[in-house]
Every structure is written in C-alpha cells, then in structure tokens.
Design a protein around this motif. Structure first.
Motif, PDB file in Angstrom:
ATOM      1  N   ARG A 283     -11.376  -3.377   4.064  1.00 25.39           N
ATOM      2  CA  ARG A 283     -10.554  -2.326   4.661  1.00 25.39           C
ATOM      3  C   ARG A 283      -9.770  -2.829   5.871  1.00 25.39           C
ATOM      4  O   ARG A 283      -9.144  -2.048   6.568  1.00 25.39           O
ATOM      5  N   THR A 284      -9.825  -4.107   6.121  1.00 26.67           N
ATOM      6  CA  THR A 284      -8.992  -4.687   7.169  1.00 26.67           C
ATOM      7  C   THR A 284      -8.392  -5.971   6.614  1.00 26.67           C
ATOM      8  O   THR A 284      -8.981  -6.607   5.744  1.00 26.67           O
ATOM      9  N   PRO A 285      -7.192  -6.331   7.098  1.00 26.40           N
ATOM     10  CA  PRO A 285      -6.555  -7.538   6.561  1.00 26.40           C
ATOM     11  C   PRO A 285      -7.372  -8.811   6.851  1.00 26.40           C
ATOM     12  O   PRO A 285      -7.248  -9.786   6.117  1.00 26.40           O
ATOM     13  N   ASP A 286      -8.211  -8.797   7.894  1.00 25.58           N
ATOM     14  CA  ASP A 286      -8.932 -10.032   8.202  1.00 25.58           C
ATOM     15  C   ASP A 286     -10.179 -10.208   7.327  1.00 25.58           C
ATOM     16  O   ASP A 286     -10.800 -11.257   7.342  1.00 25.58           O
TER      17      ASP A 286
ATOM     18  N   VAL B  37      -9.938 -11.682  -2.858  1.00 24.61           N
ATOM     19  CA  VAL B  37      -9.826 -10.505  -1.975  1.00 24.61           C
ATOM     20  C   VAL B  37      -9.057 -10.877  -0.723  1.00 24.61           C
ATOM     21  O   VAL B  37      -8.192 -10.143  -0.254  1.00 24.61           O
ATOM     22  N   GLN B  38      -9.387 -12.034  -0.185  1.00 20.79           N
ATOM     23  CA  GLN B  38      -8.751 -12.425   1.067  1.00 20.79           C
ATOM     24  C   GLN B  38      -7.276 -12.740   0.851  1.00 20.79           C
ATOM     25  O   GLN B  38      -6.446 -12.445   1.699  1.00 20.79           O
ATOM     26  N   ARG B  39      -6.981 -13.345  -0.290  1.00 24.66           N
ATOM     27  CA  ARG B  39      -5.565 -13.617  -0.584  1.00 24.66           C
ATOM     28  C   ARG B  39      -4.815 -12.300  -0.724  1.00 24.66           C
ATOM     29  O   ARG B  39      -3.717 -12.130  -0.210  1.00 24.66           O
ATOM     30  N   ALA B  40      -5.434 -11.351  -1.427  1.00 25.32           N
ATOM     31  CA  ALA B  40      -4.792 -10.049  -1.608  1.00 25.32           C
ATOM     32  C   ALA B  40      -4.613  -9.346  -0.265  1.00 25.32           C
ATOM     33  O   ALA B  40      -3.621  -8.679  -0.025  1.00 25.32           O
ATOM     34  N   ALA B  41      -5.593  -9.540   0.631  1.00 23.88           N
ATOM     35  CA  ALA B  41      -5.512  -8.891   1.944  1.00 23.88           C
ATOM     36  C   ALA B  41      -4.383  -9.471   2.784  1.00 23.88           C
ATOM     37  O   ALA B  41      -4.018  -8.920   3.808  1.00 23.88           O
ATOM     38  N   ARG B  42      -3.866 -10.613   2.339  1.00 27.86           N
ATOM     39  CA  ARG B  42      -2.686 -11.155   3.021  1.00 27.86           C
ATOM     40  C   ARG B  42      -1.405 -10.762   2.296  1.00 27.86           C
ATOM     41  O   ARG B  42      -0.343 -11.281   2.579  1.00 27.86           O
ATOM     42  N   GLY B  43      -1.541  -9.877   1.308  1.00 29.83           N
ATOM     43  CA  GLY B  43      -0.355  -9.328   0.655  1.00 29.83           C
ATOM     44  C   GLY B  43      -0.056  -9.888  -0.716  1.00 29.83           C
ATOM     45  O   GLY B  43       0.925  -9.517  -1.340  1.00 29.83           O
ATOM     46  N   GLU B  44      -0.940 -10.751  -1.209  1.00 28.82           N
ATOM     47  CA  GLU B  44      -0.660 -11.398  -2.493  1.00 28.82           C
ATOM     48  C   GLU B  44      -1.296 -10.595  -3.629  1.00 28.82           C
ATOM     49  O   GLU B  44      -2.380 -10.059  -3.480  1.00 28.82           O
TER      50      GLU B  44
ATOM     51  N   VAL C 227     -16.913 -14.920 -13.312  1.00 28.36           N
ATOM     52  CA  VAL C 227     -16.259 -13.614 -13.276  1.00 28.36           C
ATOM     53  C   VAL C 227     -14.761 -13.799 -13.480  1.00 28.36           C
ATOM     54  O   VAL C 227     -14.194 -14.857 -13.208  1.00 28.36           O
ATOM     55  N   PHE C 228     -14.174 -12.722 -13.952  1.00 29.05           N
ATOM     56  CA  PHE C 228     -12.743 -12.725 -14.238  1.00 29.05           C
ATOM     57  C   PHE C 228     -12.182 -11.413 -13.709  1.00 29.05           C
ATOM     58  O   PHE C 228     -12.783 -10.353 -13.939  1.00 29.05           O
ATOM     59  N   GLY C 229     -11.093 -11.460 -12.981  1.00 31.45           N
ATOM     60  CA  GLY C 229     -10.599 -10.185 -12.444  1.00 31.45           C
ATOM     61  C   GLY C 229      -9.242 -10.284 -11.794  1.00 31.45           C
ATOM     62  O   GLY C 229      -8.507 -11.268 -11.948  1.00 31.45           O
ATOM     63  N   ASN C 230      -8.938  -9.218 -11.057  1.00 31.06           N
ATOM     64  CA  ASN C 230      -7.664  -9.093 -10.350  1.00 31.06           C
ATOM     65  C   ASN C 230      -7.936  -8.605  -8.935  1.00 31.06           C
ATOM     66  O   ASN C 230      -8.903  -7.885  -8.720  1.00 31.06           O
ATOM     67  N   ALA C 231      -7.070  -8.992  -8.025  1.00 29.04           N
ATOM     68  CA  ALA C 231      -7.172  -8.481  -6.662  1.00 29.04           C
ATOM     69  C   ALA C 231      -5.789  -8.014  -6.244  1.00 29.04           C
ATOM     70  O   ALA C 231      -4.788  -8.628  -6.597  1.00 29.04           O
ATOM     71  N   THR C 232      -5.770  -6.900  -5.523  1.00 25.37           N
ATOM     72  CA  THR C 232      -4.478  -6.335  -5.142  1.00 25.37           C
ATOM     73  C   THR C 232      -4.545  -5.835  -3.705  1.00 25.37           C
ATOM     74  O   THR C 232      -5.604  -5.381  -3.253  1.00 25.37           O
ATOM     75  N   PRO C 233      -3.461  -5.945  -2.955  1.00 25.55           N
ATOM     76  CA  PRO C 233      -3.490  -5.484  -1.566  1.00 25.55           C
ATOM     77  C   PRO C 233      -3.575  -3.963  -1.501  1.00 25.55           C
ATOM     78  O   PRO C 233      -3.079  -3.273  -2.389  1.00 25.55           O
ATOM     79  N   LEU C 234      -4.207  -3.476  -0.442  1.00 18.44           N
ATOM     80  CA  LEU C 234      -4.178  -2.043  -0.145  1.00 18.44           C
ATOM     81  C   LEU C 234      -3.125  -1.852   0.938  1.00 18.44           C
ATOM     82  O   LEU C 234      -3.126  -2.575   1.922  1.00 18.44           O
ATOM     83  N   ARG C 235      -2.261  -0.898   0.710  1.00 22.04           N
ATOM     84  CA  ARG C 235      -1.189  -0.680   1.681  1.00 22.04           C
ATOM     85  C   ARG C 235      -1.225   0.742   2.206  1.00 22.04           C
ATOM     86  O   ARG C 235      -1.644   1.653   1.489  1.00 22.04           O
ATOM     87  N   ASP C 236      -0.767   0.926   3.439  1.00 22.84           N
ATOM     88  CA  ASP C 236      -0.671   2.282   3.960  1.00 22.84           C
ATOM     89  C   ASP C 236       0.682   2.859   3.546  1.00 22.84           C
ATOM     90  O   ASP C 236       1.437   2.223   2.813  1.00 22.84           O
TER      91      ASP C 236
END
Lengths: 908, 121
Positions: A470-473, A524-531, A550-559
């Motif tokens: 829940r935070t970009p860091d 997750v961390q890459r996604a948290a940087r906008g990727e 594991v196999f999956g996708n990660a996506t950024p959360l944006r306000d």
C-alpha cells in the motif's frame, strides 16, 4: 423699578462715598439689587438684594464683571462674564440698557434680569468703576409671554381648538378649526357644537358634556365629524374642562385633529403589516418546508394574504415546454383545463416582467381566453414570473373578482413572493436532487461496501496468492491466506523482503531463471514503481531445499490522480504444472529423438479450425524446408498419392466418427515426383463438447521397409515360382528318365544323378544368394566326381564368366549329361582319357562359346538312339538359352560345341 | 473345331523340360500344340499369327511377366489357363480370378482343365 439714567450723576461719580456707612446701609437696605465694580470690573460691593438675586455671596475683589454664578442669553445660550452688559459698559465707557439676560443660580434656578450697568468717572473723567442695578423681570416676563404664546399657539395650531361652554355653545374657534371644519369663527361662535355632528353621532355631545361636567378629561377620542361642505372627517378629539379662577368648571376646550390621513396611513400601515406578516410567515414556512406541496401551500397563503385575492395559482414548466398548474385555490377544473399550458412567456424568456391585467373586459390580450376567464368570474389578473438561477421556471397567478388596480406596493410584494417562491422551488428541486444523489451515494456506498466484502471474501477464497503493497516503497506487504500459506509465513506478518531485519521473512529466496532476485526486482516492487509486470515466473526456494514455482502478474495501484500508491500482484502455484511440463519436455525430447531416429514426424489436425501442424521432422519427411508447410488439410492432401487419397480420407473419417485410433499406410508424391511410403498413427482427442476435437499422431517414412517388404514378397514369390518350376522340371526329368530307359535301375540311377546335379547347382546358387555362379564352378561341379588330379584328366580354361541362375541350371544339366556320358562311354570311362573344356566370349557377336572335347577315350560310336541326354543338350540349350549345340562324334573323342548368347550380369 | 480338326492349344513356357511335358500330355490327349514359345516377344508375335482355341501361359518368361499377352488374349476372348508356381496373392488383382494351374501339375489335371475351357462340341 428705576433706571440708571435717572441716577444723579454726582452720586454715581462719588464712588468713595460708598465707604460711608450711612450710604452703605442705605444701599444694603434697598430692595433693588445693586453692586459696584472697580475700573477693572472686580466686584467691590454687592448689596443683599443682589446676593439674593444671584443666589450667592460674591467675593469682593475676586468676582469680576458680575455677581451671578452663570449667565445666559434670553435664547438660552451661555453668556460669558466678560461679555456681560457691565463688562461691555466698562469697555465701552458708557451705560448699557435694555439687554435682558438670565442669571443662573448655583441651585439651578434662574432669574430673568434686566441689568442697568453704568460706568463711573471721577472729576478728571477718569473711569473709576461701574455700578450695576439689576431688575428682576422674571414674573412680569412669563405672564406676558404666557398669554401671548397661548394665543399664538392656539391661532397657529394645525389642530382645531374650540372652546365651548357647558351647554355646548361655541365660545372660541381658531384657524385650525376653520381649516378642519370649513366654518369661519364668526359663523359658528355662539352656535351649538352639534352642527358638526354627522347623523348617528347625536348622542356623542351630551355624553362628552356630562363627562366634562364631572371634571373628566377625554383624550384622543376618535370619532367622525361633518364639515361645512357635508363631507365627513375623521378626528381625534381631546376635550378638557375649563375652570374659572375659583376652580369652577365653566366650559370645555376641545382639540380636534384630522386623522383621515392618519387613519388612511394607519390602514396602509396595517396593510403593510399584514403584507410583512404574510411575507414573514411565507419566509418561515418556506424555510421549514419539507415537501414541495408545503411550499405551494405557503406561497398560496402568502399570495392570498399579502395581495388580498382569494384565488391564486402556481404553474411550472414541465420539461421546459409547457406550463402546468401545480397548485391552486378557488379555480374550477374546467378553467384549469382550458388555460393549462397558456403562458405569456416561453421558457427561453430572459428577464420576464410581471403582467397585470387590471380589467379583463378592457384587456386587449387574451381575446381567445377571455370568455373562459369571464365565465370563471375573474375580472383582473396578475401574471408573476418565477425565476430561478436566471431561468424562467413558471409563474404564479392572482385573480380578482373585480377590476383591480395593482399598486406599486402590490407589485413589489408580488415580486418578493415570486422571488421567494422561485428560490424555494429551486431549493426543493436542488434538495430533491441532492437527496437522490445522497441516496444514490448511500446505495453506492452500501454496494461498495458489499463489493469490498465480496472482494475480500474472493481474495481469501481464491487459490491464487495475492500480495498487496500500500506504499510505493513496499516496506510492508500483506497478502491473502494463499500468499501466507505459499510463503509459509504466519498470517498477518509482513511479507516484504524490504522490511527491516527481524520483521522481514528470512526463510525463503526468490529466483527467476535461476538468478536470485533482489527485493527491488520482485514483481510487486517493480509494479510499485509504476511498471506493469505481466506473466512473471519465479521460483521461491525455501531453506529446507524445497521450492515452489509461481506464475502471475503485478500491476501498480494508483490513486484518483493517477499517482502510484502501491501495487498488487497475483500468482498461481505452478509447481506441479512446472514439474509436469519438465517431464513433458523430457518426454517430448525423448519422443523427438525417437521420431528423428525412426524417421518419424508428428502432426496434429484441429478438425474445427482445419489447422494442421507438422513437426519439422514431418516436414523433412515431405522434403519441405522447416516451417514451409502450408498448415491446412488441403496442403496435406496435395502430397498424398491420388490413388491412396480415398483410403486416407476414409480412415480419417472413421477415426473422427468413432473417436478412435487412426492408422493408415499411404504413398506421398514428393515435389520431385518421387514416391515415398508413409505410415501414420493417430488418435482422436475431443476438446470439450463444443469443439470438433483434434486428430494427432505421428507419421513415419516406411519406404525402405515397404521396399524390403516388396522385395521379400518378390523373393517369396520368386522362391515359390522357382521351387515349383524346379519341381515341374524334376517331374519332367523323371518322366523323361523313366520313359526313355527300359532298364528301371539304370533309369533310377540316371534320375538320381540328374536330380543331384540339379540340386548341386541349386546349392551353388543358394550359396551366392542366387546372384549367379561362375561357369567354371558349374562345369567343375559336374566333372569333379571323375576328376583325377594325378592324371590331370579334366582341364578347364576360359575367362571368368558369371552365369545367371537359368544359365547355371541349364548349363549344369548339360554338363551333367556330357560328364555322365563321358564317364560311361567316353574319355572318362578309361584311365587314359581326358576332357578339356575351353570357353571364350566373342564380344563382337556377343556369344559365349564353350567347347567340350574328349580325348584318349575308347573309340567313339554314334549313339544308337537319341536319349534324354542328347535331348537335353540339344533342345534344352536351344530352347532355354537360345543356344546352338553341335555334337561331333569324332574318332579321337566327342566334341561338343555350345554357342550361347553372352549372359548378362543381371539376374533373370 | 471339328472332330477332324484337333483342338489347337497355344503353349507358352520358357522352361523346356516343363514345356516338353505339357506338349507330351496335350499330344497324348489329342490336342495340337502351337508352340511352345519361350519369350514374351515371340509368344505375342505368334499369338497374333497363329490360330488356336485355347492357351496355356507360364507367367514368368525369363524374368518377364506374360501379362501383356494375357490382356491381349482376354480382349480377344481366348480361353486361357495360367500355369505358374506363383501364389494367387502374387498375381495382379485383375488376373486372380483367371483359371490357373499350380506347378507342378499332373498331366490329367491339365487336360481336364483344358477340356473345361474348350468343351468338345
């Protein structure tokens, strides 16, 4: 009273005489107020009368100019001491007379004085002082003024002031009475006051007189009187008794004031008050209104109350097209139906102004509606526009039964009501809209909460692992139950590898393609940087050596602003699939090896789409470059040999229909025209009920096998043919042997020998796989039993010549007959005889010439009969090999020449 | 064919000893032998030149199959008897139903088959 001018000059001049006690006593005794000053104005003497008048004892030599405490001019304004008449007299060196002033005593009481200051000069004319004589004119002055003032007041009063005696006879009549009632004073003096009484008021006067006689005063009694011209006037009456010096009531004074105007303005005021009250109530009710109907009711009440009409209505635009009645009072439904929708304005109207029709009968507009309006009993109309936020939203109407002049005030009130009503309607509409919006919002919130709960439940229920930062860091990462289970962490612990030591999990590492990932390389961390991280695959290795893929996708959360505020990743555990995949890859690899080794290719035909997939191995079998196969069923069919295509199609149809196995052997025609044999095995596999399924399998090139098979079949056929042919030959030999020789034993021996010879050649041929036997071998085999090396009785010479089986068998039989004959009758029947065989090939004529010559044998006799041997030699060779045989029974020995075509190397 | 004129049998057989036996058997049974012919080319040529009522054909003539001649004779509706050591499965499809006698054969068998093909009037 005396004046200063009358004072003897010398007395005045001899001021020093004041020091004389007799003179002083005289002055002290005087009832007239006197004081003296020196030339500077300082009080030098004040007699008791002056002190009484001043209300104080002046300080001699200290008080200046005057003995009074304060002074005022007659008009009430303050008069400074140094401007008082004595001061002026000293300064002006002459007496001042006739200037009244008011002395104010320390106790506040006043006295109106007439001072008489007179300067005093000595013999030389030197100013030595002044004497002032003060005459108190207070009483005289007020009496004078009273009567003069009263007369003036009475005369100048706007009010009518009338005096009458106890009989009601008018004794005094001022100007105000003349103005009010129209009678001049001399017209009414001496007449009864009742001449002013309008009919119906006759009882008033005796009543008033009775009350006056009893000493009562009547204040502000409102009544009506009649003017001289007969018109009525509203008056306010104050009647007071008049008493003589002894206090006896002798008459009454009567003050009448015209209150017609006052009453009218009172009425107007009352009307204003009513309006204000109505407007006030409207404001209040509008403010409290919860429903639009309450607004209408309040407005109609206000219209009726403030505008004095008992019929009113409110109409509003509906869909900005037509105005319709929304509330009304006192209107019939016929009327409403008839005029509904009529409006002097369209909704586009800017700044509409109210319209007032004061008299319908005179109104030029409304010609069409006039009969309807008149039938409703309406004589005057007011159209007042309702405007909200600059737009016309409707109107309210006032209806009057009689022609009605609309005053500015009414119009103003109407406009005020219209403003309030318009505003309130707008407010109700806005409230309604807001309430709807709020309700929507509440519903949305409720559904949002429900959805959030659903999402939470789904998140916990899905078999996928979900991580949320829940935070970009990404210092804190939480997950669903599956995520904690996957990572073998306690629920609700921090899953972030970027968390501080002690807080972060330390019993697993994450790898991708064999490399360990740093925390900031995790999806997750890459996604948290906008990727957007799609289809990541990673391996989680635990301390105990086990691991999960594991196999999956990660996506950024944006306000709402689009800024990244975290990330979410979801993945599924593919460990089993991965293992299966690896196993499959391994098995595919093995299969590939098998396919390659077996010259096999794999294929798959998707029946629904018609798509055909070939492995590169299969393309190779079809002599296609990798990747150049067209990919359709037609492309496949094109290569199939036309003769075999029906069979292939039949087998495919059968496999699809029975959903069973597919097996077919067919030929394909390559681009260069070569024919190859293929064998295909396949299996139908359904792909769900909706799909047509697919046929998949392998294909192998069986050309070599097929050729070998056909070779084998040929061989078997050939073998069968030869064996049976041989048997036929044997049968024929037997018949010949036994039918031509009467000696059974001899015939039997010959037959045995012939069969053995035949068998021997067969053996030779079999040893060489029926490829052929050399001529030398065939000849030697027949001669070997008779050959004696020590005597060299058999000689063979000639080039090496290979004989095909037919040649070998036929020449073998011929050699057998010759050798048998030689052994029985010829050269080999004796020890001295020998046989020489020579052969040569004539390339020009392509003939092989074999010459058998015997020598040293017994004398040669021509044979008694044509036996089987000769038959064989002459006819078989001629027939079977196309050869020519010459038998020459020469005396030194038999010579047999065999001339046959040169044998081809090729097998027969 | 009449009683005076013997039935003529066209014999194709490359194996002289076998041909000899056939010839003997046919002659003994009163037939007239045309041939025997030992190669495909000579037998085709002869079949066109000679007159005969029935034919016995060896299949393999020195490595050459006699099929062209069979086709020709079938076209001419000449009754024929295949004499061969080959199994029926080795024959081309179209010839498998033709009258056939497997080598080695008995002389009486041969004659009875010929008789069945050319019934005496």
């Amino acid at each position: 009273m005396c004046s200063a001018e009358s004072l003897p000059k010398y007395v005045v001049g001899d001021l020093s005489a004041l020091g004389s006690p007799d003179f002083r006593a005289t002055l002290d005794a005087l009832a007239v107020a006197v004081y003296t000053t020196d030339a500077e104005g300082f009080v030098t003497y004040c007699n008791p009368a002056a002190a009484r008048l001043a209300g104080r004892q002046p300080e001699l030599g200290q008080d200046r100019w005057c003995v009074s405490w304060k002074l005022r001019r007659p008009d009430g304004s303050p008069l400074p001491h140094d401007e008082c008449p004595l001061a002026m007299a000293l300064k002006g060196r002459q007496p001042i007379r006739g200037q009244e002033l008011v002395a104010v005593r320390p106790d506040g009481s006043t006295a109106l004085l007439l001072p008489h200051p007179t300067p005093i000069f000595d013999e030389t004319g030197e100013l030595t002082g002044a004497v002032n004589l003060l005459v108190d004119i207070t009483d005289r002055k007020s009496a004078e003024q009273d009567s003069r003032y009263l007369a003036a007041i009475v005369e100048s009063s706007d009010d009518a002031i009338v005096a009458k005696d106890l009989n009601g006879i008018i004794t005094s009549w001022n100007k105000g009475a003349e103005r009010l009632f129209g009678y001049a004073a001399d017209e009414v003096q001496g007449k009864s006051i009742t001449i002013l009484m309008p009919p119906g008021y006759e009882n008033e006067e005796p009543n008033i007189l009775r009350r006056i006689r009893s000493g009562e005063r009547i204040d502000h009694y409102q009544t009506t009187r009649r003017r001289k011209d007969g018109s009525l006037v509203n008056i306010s009456l104050t009647v007071s008794p008049i008493r003589d010096v002894s206090g006896r009531i002798v008459g009454a004074s009567k003050i009448a004031r015209d209150i017609t105007e006052q009453r009218r303005s009172g009425e107007a005021l009352a009307a204003r008050l009513r309006e204000q009250a109505a407007l006030h109530r409207l404001t209040e009710r509008l403010h409290r209104a919860q429903e639009i109907s309450e607004v209408y009711e309040a407005a109609l009440d206000a219209i009726q109350g403030a505008l004095g009409c008992h019929r009113a209505s409110i109409l509003l635009f509906e869909n900005a097209a037509k105005m319709h009645f929304v509330a009304w009072r006192g209107l019939s439904s016929q009327y409403r139906d008839a005029v509904d929708g009529h409006s002097p304005w369209t909704c586009e109207e800017r700044d509409p102004q109210p319209i007032f029709l004061e008299d319908i009968a005179q109104a030029e507009a409304l010609t069409a509606l006039r009969p309807i309006i008149e039938a409703e009993g309406i004589a005057a109309l007011g159209f007042i526009p309702l405007v909200a936020e600059g737009r016309l939203i409707g109107k309210f109407m006032t209806y009057y039964d009689l022609p009605h002049a609309f005053t500015d005030n009414e119009i103003g009130v109407a406009m005020t009501i219209a403003r309030q009503l318009g505003f309130s309607i707008q407010r109700m509409r806005a409230d309604e809209a807001r309430r709807l919006a709020e309700e929507q919002l509440r519903r949305n919130e409720a559904s949002e909460r429900a959805r959030a709960a659903e999402l939470m439940a789904i998140m916990e229920a899905v078999p996928a692992s979900i991580w949320i930062a829940r935070t970009p860091d990404c210092r804190v990462i939480s997950g669903n139950r599956a995520a904690y289970e996957l990572l073998r962490q306690a629920p609700d612990t921090n899953l972030s590898l970027s968390a501080p030591i002690g807080e972060r999990p330390d019993d697993f590492r994450v790898f991708a393609i064999g490399n360990m990932l740093a925390p900031d390389e995790l999806p997750v961390q890459r996604a948290a940087r906008g990727e957007e991280v799609s289809n990541f695959e990673e391996e989680i290795r635990f301390e105990d050596g086990s691991s999960r893929h594991v196999f999956g996708n990660a996506t950024p959360l944006r306000d709402a602003a689009g800024d990244v505020i975290g990330a979410v990743a979801a993945s599924v555990d593919i460990t089993e699939r991965k293992q299966a995949e690896e196993a499959l890859q391994e098995s595919e690899r093995r299969l590939q090896i098998a396919l390659d080794a077996g010259r096999m290719g794999a294929w798959e035909w998707n029946i629904g789409t018609g798509e055909v997939i070939w492995s590169s191995g299969l393309e190779a079998l079809h002599h296609l470059e990798p990747g150049t196969f067209g990919g359709t069923f037609a492309d496949f069919k094109r290569d199939v040999h036309p003769d075999d295509l029906p069979l292939v199609e039949l087998e495919i149809a059968k496999a699809v229909e029975t959903r069973g196995d597919y097996h077919v052997v067919y030929r394909i025609r390559l681009a260069d025209g070569k024919i190859r044999w293929m064998e295909a095995f396949g299996q139908f596999s359904p792909q769900g009920p909706a799909k047509a399924g697919k046929l998949a399998g392998v294909c192998m090139d069986i050309t070599e096998r097929k050729e070998a098979e056909s070779q084998r079949n040929l061989l078997v056929a050939e073998l069968s043919h030869r064996v049976k042919n041989t048997l036929a030959i044997v049968s024929s030999i037997a018949r010949q042997s036994f039918s031509t020789n009467p000696d059974f034993h001899e015939a039997h021996r010959s037959f045995d020998a012939r069969i053995r010879a035949l068998a021997q050649t067969h053996t030779r041929l079999a040893e060489a796989s029926w490829s052929g036997v050399s001529l030398e071998t065939v000849l030697f085999d027949e001669l070997a039993p008779y050959h004696d090396d020590s005597r060299n009785n058999v000689s063979l010479s000639g080039p090496r010549t290979m004989l095909p089986p037919k040649y070998a068998l036929t020449l073998g039989m011929a050699a057998h007959e010759l050798a048998t004959n030689a052994a029985k009758h010829g050269a080999l029947s004796v020890k001295t005889g020998s046989v020489g065989i020579e052969w040569s090939a004539d390339r020009e004529t392509d003939r092989l010439r074999i010459r058998w010559s015997e020598s040293g044998g017994p004398p040669v006799l021509s044979p008694k009969r044509n036996g089987f041997g000769r038959l064989l030699l002459e006819r078989v060779l001629a027939s079977d090999l196309g050869g020519e045989v010459q038998l020459e029974f020469a005396p030194q020995g038999l010579v047999c020449t065999i001339d046959i075509p040169c044998p081809r190397e090729a097998s027969p | 064919m009449t009683a005076l004129e013997p039935c003529r049998v066209f014999v194709v057989e490359d194996e002289f000893l076998v041909a000899l036996q056939i010839e003997d058997d046919l002659i003994a049974a009163g037939y007239l032998v045309v041939g025997p012919f030992t190669s495909l080319s000579t037998s085709i040529k002869a079949s066109r030149a000679e007159r005969f009522d029935v034919a016995t054909l060896d299949l393999n003539l020195r490595g050459e199959f006699v099929y062209p001649l069979v086709d020709e004779l079938l076209e001419r509706r000449v009754p024929l008897l295949l004499l061969t050591g080959y199994a029926v499965s080795d024959l081309p499809e179209r010839f498998r139903s033709l009258p056939r006698l497997t080598k080695p054969f008995d002389g009486t068998e041969l004659i009875s088959r010929i008789k069945s093909l050319v019934p005496v009037a």
